[in-house]
Design a protein around this motif. Sequence first.
Motif, PDB file in Angstrom:
ATOM      1  N   ASN A  37      98.642 -32.607 -39.100  1.00  0.00           N
ATOM      2  CA  ASN A  37      98.208 -33.542 -38.055  1.00  0.00           C
ATOM      3  C   ASN A  37      98.339 -32.929 -36.666  1.00  0.00           C
ATOM      4  O   ASN A  37      97.488 -33.152 -35.801  1.00  0.00           O
ATOM      5  N   LEU A  40      95.377 -30.786 -36.224  1.00  0.00           N
ATOM      6  CA  LEU A  40      94.181 -31.614 -36.034  1.00  0.00           C
ATOM      7  C   LEU A  40      94.127 -32.179 -34.617  1.00  0.00           C
ATOM      8  O   LEU A  40      93.076 -32.149 -33.961  1.00  0.00           O
ATOM      9  N   ILE A  41      95.252 -32.679 -34.140  1.00  0.00           N
ATOM     10  CA  ILE A  41      95.304 -33.264 -32.793  1.00  0.00           C
ATOM     11  C   ILE A  41      94.994 -32.205 -31.740  1.00  0.00           C
ATOM     12  O   ILE A  41      94.253 -32.473 -30.776  1.00  0.00           O
ATOM     13  N   GLU A  65      89.989 -37.639 -40.723  1.00  0.00           N
ATOM     14  CA  GLU A  65      90.985 -36.885 -41.500  1.00  0.00           C
ATOM     15  C   GLU A  65      92.395 -37.204 -41.014  1.00  0.00           C
ATOM     16  O   GLU A  65      93.316 -37.401 -41.823  1.00  0.00           O
ATOM     17  N   LEU A  66      92.568 -37.288 -39.713  1.00  0.00           N
ATOM     18  CA  LEU A  66      93.868 -37.630 -39.131  1.00  0.00           C
ATOM     19  C   LEU A  66      94.312 -39.021 -39.589  1.00  0.00           C
ATOM     20  O   LEU A  66      95.464 -39.209 -40.003  1.00  0.00           O
ATOM     21  N   ASN A  67      93.398 -39.982 -39.550  1.00  0.00           N
ATOM     22  CA  ASN A  67      93.736 -41.340 -39.997  1.00  0.00           C
ATOM     23  C   ASN A  67      94.115 -41.359 -41.480  1.00  0.00           C
ATOM     24  O   ASN A  67      95.063 -42.052 -41.871  1.00  0.00           O
ATOM     25  N   ASN A  69      95.404 -38.912 -43.162  1.00  0.00           N
ATOM     26  CA  ASN A  69      96.726 -38.282 -43.261  1.00  0.00           C
ATOM     27  C   ASN A  69      97.833 -39.256 -42.878  1.00  0.00           C
ATOM     28  O   ASN A  69      98.892 -39.284 -43.503  1.00  0.00           O
TER      29      ASN A  69
END
Length: 114
Positions: A37, A40-41, A65-67, A69
């Motif tokens: 994450n 990703l951020i 994808e972040l959500n 995760n």
Amino acid sequence: MEGEAFSGLANGTHIDGKILQTFHKNFDQVQNILDQNRLLINEINQNHESKIPDNLSRNVGLIRELNNNIRRVVDLYADLSSSFTKSMDGSSEGDSSGALRSGGKGGHKRNRPA
């Protein structure tokens, strides 16, 4: 370590080695997802700052994808909580109240919205 019992809690409750291994495994999974994450951020932020249309479009998939995760982390923590509660219930069967006591206080379950 398997089959061993650990007395790692202040009240002397024993934790089975297999349960402890499960906790370690789940915490490792959580840490790996959190590390992912972070990457990703960083990428989402770079894409946003670039203001390049293709990069901004790519952010839609990255945010999804972040959500996902984050949902996985929540599920893993829920599983850990459930496993821990079950293991403590099993080790506190001698407690006539049926509630796990920590520091002299009754345990309270917090409900979270769906």
